[in-house]
Design a protein around this motif. Structure first.
Motif, short mmCIF file in Angstrom:
data_model
loop_
_atom_site.label_atom_id
_atom_site.label_comp_id
_atom_site.label_asym_id
_atom_site.label_seq_id
_atom_site.Cartn_x
_atom_site.Cartn_y
_atom_site.Cartn_z
N ALA A 144 1.30 3.59 1.55
CA ALA A 144 0.25 2.65 1.92
C ALA A 144 -0.74 2.47 0.78
CB ALA A 144 -0.46 3.13 3.18
N TRP A 145 -1.06 3.55 0.07
CA TRP A 145 -1.95 3.44 -1.09
C TRP A 145 -1.32 2.57 -2.18
CZ3 TRP A 145 -6.84 3.90 -1.50
CH2 TRP A 145 -7.56 4.83 -0.74
N LEU A 146 -0.03 2.76 -2.42
CA LEU A 146 0.65 1.95 -3.44
C LEU A 146 0.60 0.47 -3.08
CD1 LEU A 146 3.79 4.16 -4.23
CD2 LEU A 146 1.80 3.75 -5.71
N LEU A 147 0.85 0.15 -1.82
CA LEU A 147 0.81 -1.25 -1.38
C LEU A 147 -0.61 -1.81 -1.49
CD1 LEU A 147 3.11 -1.04 1.77
CD2 LEU A 147 3.65 -2.12 -0.42
N THR A 148 -1.59 -1.00 -1.13
CA THR A 148 -2.99 -1.45 -1.21
C THR A 148 -3.41 -1.72 -2.64
OG1 THR A 148 -3.54 -0.20 0.80
CG2 THR A 148 -5.36 -0.86 -0.64
N VAL A 149 -3.06 -0.80 -3.53
CA VAL A 149 -3.42 -0.98 -4.94
C VAL A 149 -2.72 -2.21 -5.52
CG1 VAL A 149 -3.22 0.03 -7.25
CG2 VAL A 149 -3.92 1.46 -5.32
N ALA A 150 -1.43 -2.37 -5.18
CA ALA A 150 -0.71 -3.53 -5.69
C ALA A 150 -1.33 -4.84 -5.20
CB ALA A 150 0.76 -3.44 -5.26
N VAL A 188 -2.49 -1.44 6.78
CA VAL A 188 -1.99 -0.68 5.63
C VAL A 188 -3.12 0.14 5.00
CG1 VAL A 188 -1.02 -0.88 3.31
CG2 VAL A 188 -0.12 -2.30 5.16
N MET A 189 -4.29 -0.46 4.88
CA MET A 189 -5.45 0.26 4.34
C MET A 189 -5.82 1.45 5.22
SD MET A 189 -7.87 -2.92 3.18
CE MET A 189 -9.33 -1.88 3.27
N MET A 239 -11.59 -5.03 -1.03
CA MET A 239 -10.42 -4.54 -1.75
C MET A 239 -10.82 -3.66 -2.94
SD MET A 239 -7.82 -5.38 -0.07
CE MET A 239 -6.60 -4.82 -1.28
N ASN A 240 -11.94 -2.99 -2.84
CA ASN A 240 -12.40 -2.07 -3.87
C ASN A 240 -11.67 -0.74 -3.70
OD1 ASN A 240 -13.84 -0.26 -5.52
ND2 ASN A 240 -15.76 -1.35 -5.22
N VAL A 241 -10.63 -0.52 -4.47
CA VAL A 241 -9.79 0.66 -4.29
C VAL A 241 -10.56 1.94 -4.56
CG1 VAL A 241 -7.72 1.85 -5.13
CG2 VAL A 241 -7.69 -0.63 -4.83
N ALA A 242 -11.44 1.92 -5.56
CA ALA A 242 -12.23 3.12 -5.87
C ALA A 242 -13.12 3.48 -4.68
CB ALA A 242 -13.06 2.89 -7.12
N ALA A 243 -13.74 2.47 -4.06
CA ALA A 243 -14.59 2.73 -2.90
C ALA A 243 -13.76 3.25 -1.73
CB ALA A 243 -15.33 1.45 -2.49
N ARG A 270 0.19 -16.31 -3.07
CA ARG A 270 1.19 -17.12 -2.36
C ARG A 270 2.61 -16.68 -2.72
NH1 ARG A 270 -2.39 -21.49 -3.92
NH2 ARG A 270 -3.59 -22.17 -2.10
N GLY A 271 2.77 -16.16 -3.93
CA GLY A 271 4.11 -15.73 -4.35
C GLY A 271 4.35 -14.27 -4.14
N ARG A 272 3.40 -13.56 -3.52
CA ARG A 272 3.55 -12.12 -3.34
C ARG A 272 2.89 -11.69 -2.06
NH1 ARG A 272 1.44 -7.81 -7.87
NH2 ARG A 272 2.27 -5.92 -6.90
N THR A 273 3.59 -11.06 -1.19
CA THR A 273 3.07 -10.60 0.10
C THR A 273 3.34 -9.13 0.24
OG1 THR A 273 5.14 -11.05 1.26
CG2 THR A 273 3.54 -12.85 1.16
N LEU A 274 2.71 -8.55 1.24
CA LEU A 274 2.94 -7.14 1.51
C LEU A 274 4.38 -6.89 1.97
CD1 LEU A 274 -0.41 -6.35 3.30
CD2 LEU A 274 0.34 -5.46 1.12
#
Length: 281
Positions: A37-43, A68-69, A212-216, A277-281
């Motif tokens: 889930a972290w990998l998907l969130t970061v991506a 996912v988050m 979407m602040n991954v560090a936070a 638009r060209g990339r989804t979870l």
């Protein structure tokens, strides 16, 4: 009426070894799910900036990303409760059934956070509209979010829900009296509601810090984990509350504390939306 037995009398050594293997496997699986889930969130965060509002996300996509988050942030702290539940149902269910029941428990937990995600979407959408009309209002929205989060850390709801999350055994014994229909789903959702009550204040600081602040998110996930599992968790909760109150005072005068409430370049927004638009979870 059957009752749960959390400490079977005099287990045999093979039984103890089997239980340890199952618990170790459960920890590994939950950690792997959280890591994925972290990998998907970061991506996904790479294709999205930090700006006020929902960043153009429709509600279904927002909720998918939100779940996912929540899996990334909450599953590590959920693991002890989930595995305690596994021990509770261990003697009455076979391995495959036990795995399905555990998955149902986790699903119910995430369902509770999905409900909170609906409220988060509404709050973010309203914030986006306000800041679009008056960019200066972002400072006061950020200050209000930090203030509310800080007060929540000292409030009675936080205290009651954190006590439950730190010592869920009494509630798990109570769940033994639940009717069989969708029992594990309802147990997971019930525990998830306590978790929402404990952590909603921490989540709303993502409005000023950035959805979407991954560090936070990583910092908040660490606080949540320590609040629930560390011996000094209640003291940490109060310390974090003090920090939020200080940030509430500083926010109107320090724009760098509000990356999630700053208007971004429209051309960059369009580029981000084109990539999404060209990339989804």
């Amino acid at each position: 009426m059957p009752s749960l037995r959390f400490a079977p009398p005099a287990p045999t050594r093979p039984g103890v070894l089997l239980l340890r293997r199952e618990l170790a496997l459960g920890w590994v699986l939950l950690v792997l799910i959280a890591a994925l889930a972290w990998l998907l969130t970061v991506a996904q965060s790479r294709d999205m900036g930090m700006e006020p509002g929902t960043m153009g996300l429709a509600l279904p996509l927002f909720l998918l990303l939100w779940v996912v988050m929540m899996a990334a942030m909450m599953l590590p702290s959920l693991a002890p409760v989930a595995l305690t539940w596994v021990q509770a149902i261990r003697r009455s269910t076979a391995g495959r059934v036990r795995a399905l029941r555990t998955a149902e428990f986790v699903g119910g937990y995430l369902l509770a956070w999905t409900g909170f995600g609906l409220l988060a979407y509404g709050a973010l959408a309203a914030t986006g509209r306000i800041v679009d009309n008056d960019p200066g209002a972002g400072r006061w929205i950020g200050a209000g979010a930090f203030l509310l989060a800080g007060l929540q850390q000292f409030g009675p709801l936080k205290r009651v829900c954190l006590r439950h999350c730190r010592s869920p055994m009494f509630q798990l014994l109570r769940y033994a009296r639940f009717r069989p229909w969708a029992k594990d789903l309802r147990v997971g959702a019930h525990h998830g509601l306590y978790c929402v009550g404990c952590c909603w204040g921490l989540m709303i600081v993502l409005i000023p810090l950035g959805f979407m602040n991954v560090a936070a998110m990583a910092g908040l996930a660490s606080v949540i984990f320590l609040e629930k599992l560390w011996r000094g968790g209640p003291w940490l909760s109060w310390a974090v509350g003090v920090v939020f109150l200080v940030l509430a005072v500083l926010a109107p005068f320090q724009d760098w504390l509000l990356p999630g409430l700053e208007m971004s370049d429209p051309s960059m927004d369009q580029m981000s939306m084109d990539r999404m638009r060209g990339r989804t979870l």
